[in-house]
Motif scaffolding. Structure first.
Motif, PDB file in Angstrom:
ATOM      1  N   ILE A 128       0.840  -1.204   0.000  1.00  0.00           N
ATOM      2  CA  ILE A 128       0.000   0.000   0.000  1.00  0.00           C
ATOM      3  C   ILE A 128       0.870   1.246   0.000  1.00  0.00           C
ATOM      4  CG2 ILE A 128      -1.671   1.310   1.368  1.00  0.00           C
ATOM      5  CD1 ILE A 128      -2.881  -1.381   2.236  1.00  0.00           C
ATOM      6  N   GLU A 129       1.951   1.225   0.754  1.00  0.00           N
ATOM      7  CA  GLU A 129       2.860   2.373   0.769  1.00  0.00           C
ATOM      8  C   GLU A 129       3.456   2.597  -0.617  1.00  0.00           C
ATOM      9  OE1 GLU A 129       7.078   3.766   2.856  1.00  0.00           O
ATOM     10  OE2 GLU A 129       5.911   2.119   3.727  1.00  0.00           O
ATOM     11  N   ARG A 187       3.780   5.678  -5.747  1.00  0.00           N
ATOM     12  CA  ARG A 187       3.776   5.693  -7.209  1.00  0.00           C
ATOM     13  C   ARG A 187       2.590   6.478  -7.760  1.00  0.00           C
ATOM     14  NH1 ARG A 187       5.951   6.782 -11.475  1.00  0.00           N
ATOM     15  NH2 ARG A 187       5.472   5.550 -13.349  1.00  0.00           N
ATOM     16  N   LEU A 188       1.447   6.389  -7.115  1.00  0.00           N
ATOM     17  CA  LEU A 188       0.292   7.145  -7.599  1.00  0.00           C
ATOM     18  C   LEU A 188       0.536   8.644  -7.508  1.00  0.00           C
ATOM     19  CD1 LEU A 188      -2.682   5.041  -6.173  1.00  0.00           C
ATOM     20  CD2 LEU A 188      -2.066   5.318  -8.583  1.00  0.00           C
ATOM     21  N   TRP A 189       1.175   9.091  -6.434  1.00  0.00           N
ATOM     22  CA  TRP A 189       1.485  10.519  -6.346  1.00  0.00           C
ATOM     23  C   TRP A 189       2.490  10.915  -7.428  1.00  0.00           C
ATOM     24  CZ3 TRP A 189      -0.271  14.895  -5.680  1.00  0.00           C
ATOM     25  CH2 TRP A 189       0.543  16.020  -5.543  1.00  0.00           C
ATOM     26  N   ALA A 190       3.467  10.066  -7.689  1.00  0.00           N
ATOM     27  CA  ALA A 190       4.411  10.357  -8.769  1.00  0.00           C
ATOM     28  C   ALA A 190       3.693  10.431 -10.112  1.00  0.00           C
ATOM     29  CB  ALA A 190       5.512   9.300  -8.794  1.00  0.00           C
ATOM     30  N   LEU A 191       2.781   9.489 -10.358  1.00  0.00           N
ATOM     31  CA  LEU A 191       2.018   9.507 -11.607  1.00  0.00           C
ATOM     32  C   LEU A 191       1.172  10.769 -11.725  1.00  0.00           C
ATOM     33  CD1 LEU A 191       0.879   5.776 -11.660  1.00  0.00           C
ATOM     34  CD2 LEU A 191       2.243   6.885 -13.444  1.00  0.00           C
ATOM     35  N   ALA A 192       0.551  11.197 -10.625  1.00  0.00           N
ATOM     36  CA  ALA A 192      -0.234  12.428 -10.644  1.00  0.00           C
ATOM     37  C   ALA A 192       0.646  13.624 -10.962  1.00  0.00           C
ATOM     38  CB  ALA A 192      -0.941  12.612  -9.306  1.00  0.00           C
ATOM     39  N   SER A 193       1.837  13.643 -10.389  1.00  0.00           N
ATOM     40  CA  SER A 193       2.753  14.772 -10.593  1.00  0.00           C
ATOM     41  C   SER A 193       3.286  14.807 -12.017  1.00  0.00           C
ATOM     42  CB  SER A 193       3.919  14.670  -9.602  1.00  0.00           C
ATOM     43  OG  SER A 193       3.456  14.649  -8.266  1.00  0.00           O
ATOM     44  N   GLU A 194       3.416  13.621 -12.632  1.00  0.00           N
ATOM     45  CA  GLU A 194       3.978  13.533 -13.984  1.00  0.00           C
ATOM     46  C   GLU A 194       2.924  13.665 -15.078  1.00  0.00           C
ATOM     47  OE1 GLU A 194       5.575   9.644 -13.746  1.00  0.00           O
ATOM     48  OE2 GLU A 194       7.108  10.171 -12.267  1.00  0.00           O
ATOM     49  N   ALA A 195       1.667  13.524 -14.740  1.00  0.00           N
ATOM     50  CA  ALA A 195       0.607  13.494 -15.747  1.00  0.00           C
ATOM     51  C   ALA A 195       0.456  14.846 -16.420  1.00  0.00           C
ATOM     52  CB  ALA A 195      -0.709  13.065 -15.110  1.00  0.00           C
ATOM     53  N   GLU A 196      -0.147  14.812 -17.594  1.00  0.00           N
ATOM     54  CA  GLU A 196      -0.404  16.055 -18.324  1.00  0.00           C
ATOM     55  C   GLU A 196      -1.311  16.957 -17.486  1.00  0.00           C
ATOM     56  OE1 GLU A 196      -2.804  17.531 -22.331  1.00  0.00           O
ATOM     57  OE2 GLU A 196      -2.248  15.413 -22.097  1.00  0.00           O
ATOM     58  N   PRO A 197      -0.921  18.224 -17.308  1.00  0.00           N
ATOM     59  CA  PRO A 197      -1.729  19.139 -16.482  1.00  0.00           C
ATOM     60  C   PRO A 197      -3.175  19.211 -16.970  1.00  0.00           C
ATOM     61  CG  PRO A 197       0.405  20.112 -16.946  1.00  0.00           C
ATOM     62  CD  PRO A 197       0.320  18.858 -17.787  1.00  0.00           C
ATOM     63  N   GLY A 198      -4.084  19.089 -16.027  1.00  0.00           N
ATOM     64  CA  GLY A 198      -5.506  19.195 -16.346  1.00  0.00           C
ATOM     65  C   GLY A 198      -6.106  17.978 -17.018  1.00  0.00           C
ATOM     66  N   THR A 246       1.049   6.998   4.584  1.00  0.00           N
ATOM     67  CA  THR A 246       2.252   7.375   5.329  1.00  0.00           C
ATOM     68  C   THR A 246       2.194   8.849   5.724  1.00  0.00           C
ATOM     69  OG1 THR A 246       3.525   8.127   3.399  1.00  0.00           O
ATOM     70  CG2 THR A 246       3.555   5.751   3.893  1.00  0.00           C
ATOM     71  N   PRO A 247       3.033   9.274   6.663  1.00  0.00           N
ATOM     72  CA  PRO A 247       3.094  10.701   7.010  1.00  0.00           C
ATOM     73  C   PRO A 247       3.399  11.573   5.798  1.00  0.00           C
ATOM     74  CG  PRO A 247       4.183   9.406   8.696  1.00  0.00           C
ATOM     75  CD  PRO A 247       3.843   8.445   7.590  1.00  0.00           C
ATOM     76  N   ALA A 248       4.239  11.087   4.905  1.00  0.00           N
ATOM     77  CA  ALA A 248       4.538  11.880   3.706  1.00  0.00           C
ATOM     78  C   ALA A 248       3.287  12.041   2.847  1.00  0.00           C
ATOM     79  CB  ALA A 248       5.648  11.202   2.902  1.00  0.00           C
ATOM     80  N   HIS A 249       2.495  10.976   2.722  1.00  0.00           N
ATOM     81  CA  HIS A 249       1.243  11.065   1.964  1.00  0.00           C
ATOM     82  C   HIS A 249       0.289  12.052   2.628  1.00  0.00           C
ATOM     83  CE1 HIS A 249       1.972   6.618   0.589  1.00  0.00           C
ATOM     84  NE2 HIS A 249       2.794   7.473  -0.005  1.00  0.00           N
ATOM     85  N   VAL A 250       0.206  11.986   3.933  1.00  0.00           N
ATOM     86  CA  VAL A 250      -0.667  12.903   4.669  1.00  0.00           C
ATOM     87  C   VAL A 250      -0.260  14.347   4.432  1.00  0.00           C
ATOM     88  CG1 VAL A 250      -1.268  13.691   6.998  1.00  0.00           C
ATOM     89  CG2 VAL A 250      -1.393  11.249   6.429  1.00  0.00           C
ATOM     90  N   GLY A 262     -17.556   4.141   3.455  1.00  0.00           N
ATOM     91  CA  GLY A 262     -16.585   4.583   4.455  1.00  0.00           C
ATOM     92  C   GLY A 262     -16.172   3.479   5.399  1.00  0.00           C
ATOM     93  N   LEU A 263     -17.115   2.651   5.771  1.00  0.00           N
ATOM     94  CA  LEU A 263     -16.808   1.552   6.688  1.00  0.00           C
ATOM     95  C   LEU A 263     -15.724   0.643   6.121  1.00  0.00           C
ATOM     96  CD1 LEU A 263     -18.270   0.642   9.447  1.00  0.00           C
ATOM     97  CD2 LEU A 263     -19.130  -1.234   8.062  1.00  0.00           C
ATOM     98  N   GLN A 264     -15.792   0.382   4.818  1.00  0.00           N
ATOM     99  CA  GLN A 264     -14.838  -0.531   4.174  1.00  0.00           C
ATOM    100  C   GLN A 264     -13.505   0.153   3.860  1.00  0.00           C
ATOM    101  OE1 GLN A 264     -15.445  -3.696   3.478  1.00  0.00           O
ATOM    102  NE2 GLN A 264     -17.654  -3.919   3.519  1.00  0.00           N
ATOM    103  N   HIS A 265     -13.438   1.477   4.010  1.00  0.00           N
ATOM    104  CA  HIS A 265     -12.246   2.227   3.590  1.00  0.00           C
ATOM    105  C   HIS A 265     -11.214   2.191   4.711  1.00  0.00           C
ATOM    106  CE1 HIS A 265     -10.545   6.179   1.705  1.00  0.00           C
ATOM    107  NE2 HIS A 265      -9.816   5.117   1.421  1.00  0.00           N
ATOM    108  N   VAL A 266     -10.326   1.216   4.660  1.00  0.00           N
ATOM    109  CA  VAL A 266      -9.309   1.048   5.700  1.00  0.00           C
ATOM    110  C   VAL A 266      -7.995   0.642   5.047  1.00  0.00           C
ATOM    111  CG1 VAL A 266     -10.957   0.387   7.493  1.00  0.00           C
ATOM    112  CG2 VAL A 266      -9.919  -1.376   6.072  1.00  0.00           C
ATOM    113  N   ASN A 267      -6.907   1.019   5.680  1.00  0.00           N
ATOM    114  CA  ASN A 267      -5.603   0.448   5.337  1.00  0.00           C
ATOM    115  C   ASN A 267      -5.249  -0.703   6.270  1.00  0.00           C
ATOM    116  OD1 ASN A 267      -5.000   2.091   3.119  1.00  0.00           O
ATOM    117  ND2 ASN A 267      -4.176   3.720   4.426  1.00  0.00           N
TER     118      ASN A 267
END
Length: 845
Positions: A624-625, A630-641, A658-662, A756-761
């Motif tokens: 999960i970490e 990687r998802l944040w990296a993909l978001a940062s690299e994606a075409e703007p908008g 993680t704290p960095a994600h937070v 929401g109930l099912q949304h857990v790490n």
């Protein structure tokens, strides 16, 4: 729910006794917040001297008058049925009652807009819920004309199946007297009332009539309603279907109404279609959602012919209604709108849904045995919609599109305003195509399960194919081998692109089908059987093609071919043939180059499921970490908008750990960090807040503050989800209790609380609910309507726990409870999901 059922045998017996001529229904919607006055006059013929019953679920029946004689209402009415004895050849029945508003989406739904306090009403009658509004012979083959007269506040819009008349106004009250409908089934009648905002237009049908069009939504959403675009899609759909079917639109007008707290995507009420308000885009949505709205608009329009003009006799042919509309709407989307990749979307969404449903223990033939109304409710499933639509696509490939449409047009003309069975359609298709379809129907429609197709080939050392065959297998429980019309594609690298170089189309049947056309050809880098996705079957790749696909998935030029490879990879993961960790890596390595919005959306959802429940528990947290990073990296690299950027940000928020994600989520939410082209609008703010709540970095105080800024119906749903996401056992218990123990929550609050109930790490926060859930099953089922009970039993099941303790608890409940089949099926399906997850975890070990 007890006592509200109707069996097929009862319906057949009643249809043999009764033929209905007309209903006159007067509804007074000014009598308070809980009930409305309903007066029904039914005229019908019957076998003289016979006894039967009419359906009506009400709070109070004030009077029942049969052929001028008033009956003892307390003696003939049990709250669900009204007994009618000693019928004449010609009968008139008058029932006066107080019927109840609902907040479950079953009957006449009443909603108060928190923005302005206005009341909005709409009906939802499929399957058996027109009886909650008026007295009715509630079965699809007892068609009649329906004349509605509605009394309501004079400033309201009142909409039904027929064009809306000018009201008679006295003071603040208006009365709308509609003309009678054509002969239709009760479940497609409709009443929508309230201060809706309306935009009007018109079109000319193929027979020269002017068809009025209307698009309606709540006043507080009107600024977001893109009516001009929806009118454009509607016109394209009208032109396409009228030309393809050779039959003009059968009703007098076409209104489309976007209504609050809707249970489904839409409902095909004749000339008065209702849609979920999720299709009114108040904030940015994915291109996948925009395309899905177009498909839904065209799906409901297709029903005006298939379902409304010609209707199934009984619900065992429900699949045909829905499958036809699903197939036809995808065809229309691909050929008549800008969404030309609709068949790629169909493969990604519908086929995936169908394959999943068809591998559950509860799978059933497309033509299911529908013994009663409970069976109908649970058969609004992936077999009815998605497998049925997929098999119709296969049938079209089998007989040819031109012949298929000729047969369909003949079917509409022959059976207009009547009821039919499957054989009536097959008769017309056989006449048009010259193909005998009895054996095809038996194998495809009367048996369950999905086949698997594999290529088997022999290749010389210099790459020449000397033997090529397709092997077909069936699961042990459902051993039917079926005929398939399919294509085989050869793909080779052309520079950096994997492009199709050759294609053949053929019939496949039996355990092995030789393909001599390919002998002597040079073996390509990728061999794709079921190219273009004509057949309904799971596919497997040969070893070399698998290596090519895994290393070069993002280089496959054709989006549909890519979607087929994505689907095969996920299917192998679900079947525990390949490790879930490998699927996670496949997604993270290739999703950044994917261009199709629905393919991205589905792969990201499957990525989350794999990381949370299929990966072995010993490596779950690290996975999960990694996914979040990687998802944040993909978001940062994606075409703007871009759509991809928007989807990657939302997926990152949902999997942050993680704290960095937070820190990233917090900075996006407070505006101290921005991504070029990304607008953090109202709905995205809720997603980012959800990610903070998931990690214990925000709680009730922040949720309340966000709700204060967005105190709308949608905001309240998001707030319910966020509160249920708080990652403590105490918060999870409180969320569970808020909907399971206390009646009154609306259908969508139930749904969002479950999300929401099912949304857990860390699923350990849910372990205390395993016993709690199983102890509550029967009480929930016994005390709620079907829609609410099913929503609770699905949303509250702690599936993400995915361990042996959860599986054992579900097995024990099933062994100890001989409950109704519809309830058992829900629990059986949950258990099957857990068992599949356990197998995947073991493979991943």
């Amino acid at each position: 729910m007890p006592g509200e059922n109707l069996t097929r045998a009862e319906a057949e017996e009643r249809a043999a006794l009764v033929a209905v001529e007309s209903y006159d229904i007067a509804l007074d919607l000014t009598t308070g917040d809980e009930v409305f006055r309903s007066t029904t006059t039914v005229r019908f013929t019957a076998t003289e001297g016979a006894s039967t019953f009419i359906d009506h679920i009400s709070r109070t029946v004030h009077s029942v008058t049969l052929n001028g004689t008033e009956l003892d209402a307390s003696a003939v009415n049990d709250g669900v049925r009204i007994q009618l004895d000693g019928l004449a050849a010609e009968n008139e029945l008058v029932v006066v009652s107080d019927a109840m508003y609902v907040n479950t989406g079953e009957g006449l739904h009443r909603f108060v807009d928190p923005v302005d306090g206005e009341v909005y009403l709409y009906s939802q009658f499929e399957v058996p819920d027109s009886r909650r509004v008026f007295a009715v012979f509630e079965q699809p083959d007892l068609k009649a004309t329906f004349r509605f007269t509605v009394t309501a506040p004079a400033h309201w819009q009142v909409v039904s199946n027929q064009p809306t008349p000018e009201p008679t106004v006295e003071g603040d009250t208006g009365t709308w007297a509609f003309e009678p409908t054509p002969r239709i089934s009760s479940y497609i009648t409709a009443i929508v009332a309230g201060p809706y905002t309306v935009t009007r237009s018109e079109l000319t049908s193929s027979d020269g009539r002017m068809i009025p069009l209307g698009i309606f939504c709540r006043a507080s959403l009107a600024e977001h309603m893109d009516a001009d675009y929806l009118f454009d899609i509607t016109r394209k759909g009208f032109a396409f279907f009228e030309a393809q079917f050779g039959v003009a639109y059968p009703f007098e007008k076409y209104d489309q109404l976007f209504v609050p707290e809707f249970n489904a995507g839409a409902m095909e009420n004749a000339g008065c279609v209702t849609f979920t308000e999720a299709y009114v885009f108040r904030a940015q949505v994915t291109d996948a959602m925009r395309e899905r709205r177009v498909v839904t608009v065209l799906h409901e329009l297709a029903h005006m012919w298939f379902g409304d003009l010609v209707t199934m006799r009984w619900w065992n042919d429900l699949w045909l209604n829905e499958s036809f509309a699903e197939w036809a709407s995808t065809l229309a989307t691909a050929e008549a709108t800008e969404w030309t990749g609709a068949w790629t979307t169909f493969q990604a969404m519908e086929k995936t849904w169908a394959y999943r449903q068809d591998q559950l223990p509860s799978t059933h033939p497309i033509v299911a045995e529908i013994r009663d109304l409970d069976d109908v409710q649970v058969n609004f499933d992936g077999i009815t919609y998605a497998k049925g639509g997929s098999v119709l696509k296969q049938l079209v490939a089998w007989v040819g599109l031109e012949a298929f449409m000729q047969g369909v047009g003949a079917y509409f003309r022959k059976h207009a305003w009547g009821n039919t069975e499957l054989t009536d359609l097959l008769t017309e298709l056989e006449a048009a195509s010259g193909r005998e379809l009895g054996e095809w129907s038996r194998k495809w429609l009367e048996t369950a399960g999905v086949n698997t197709l594999r290529p088997r080939l022999t290749v010389t050392t210099d790459g020449i194919i000397t033997d090529f065959a397709i092997e077909q297998t069936a699961p042990e429980e459902h051993q039917t081998l079926r005929p398939h019309r399919l294509a085989i594609g050869f793909y080779d690298l052309d520079g950096k692109v994997l492009r199709r170089t050759e294609r053949i189309e053929l019939d496949v049947d039996g355990e092995e089908t030789q393909v001599p056309q390919l002998v002597g050809h040079l073996r390509p880098a990728l061999i794709l059987i079921n190219d273009e996705d004509l057949a309904y079957a799971k596919i497997r790749l040969d070893e070399q093609s698998t290596q090519t696909a895994l290393s070069s998935l993002s280089q496959i030029e054709d989006p549909l071919a890519r979607a087929l490879v994505w689907g095969a990879a996920w299917d192998a993961t679900r079947d525990a043939e390949t490790p879930a960790s490998d699927y996670v890596d496949l997604v993270l390595d290739n999703i950044g180059a994917e261009t199709e919005s629905t393919t991205i959306r589905l792969a990201l959802a499957q990525l989350a499921q794999a990381a949370r429940t299929y990966v072995h528990p010993s490596r779950r947290a690290k996975t999960i970490e990694k996914v979040g990073d990687r998802l944040w990296a993909l978001a940062s690299e994606a075409e703007p908008g871009s759509d991809a950027q928007f989807q990657f940000v939302g997926a990152f928020a949902g999997l942050a750990s993680t704290p960095a994600h937070v820190a990233v989520l917090r900075s996006l939410l407070d505006g101290s960090r921005t991504l070029p082209g990304l607008e953090v609008d109202t709905d995205l703010r809720w997603q980012l807040l959800d990610g903070l709540v998931l990690n214990g970095a925000a709680g009730e105080q922040e949720i309340a503050a966000e709700l204060a800024n967005d105190d709308t119906a949608t905001g309240r749903q998001f707030a319910a989800r966020a509160r249920a996401t708080i990652p403590t056992p105490e918060a999870k218990e409180a969320a569970f209790a808020s909907v399971a123990d206390e009646a009154g929550a609306s259908n969508l609050i139930v749904r969002y609380t479950g999300l929401g109930l099912q949304h857990v790490n860390d699923a350990s926060v849910l372990t205390g609910l395993v016993g709690r859930y199983h102890d509550a099953i029967q009480q929930i089922w016994d005390s709620r309507t079907y829609q609410i009970a099913e929503g609770l039993l699905t949303g509250l099941y702690p599936a993400v726990v995915a361990n042996e303790e959860l599986a054992a608890a579900s097995r024990a409940w099933l062994e100890a409870n001989e409950s109704v089949p519809a309830l058992r099926r829900i629990i059986v399906e949950h258990l099957a999901g857990v068992e599949r997850a356990l197998e995947a975890q073991q493979r991943d070990a």
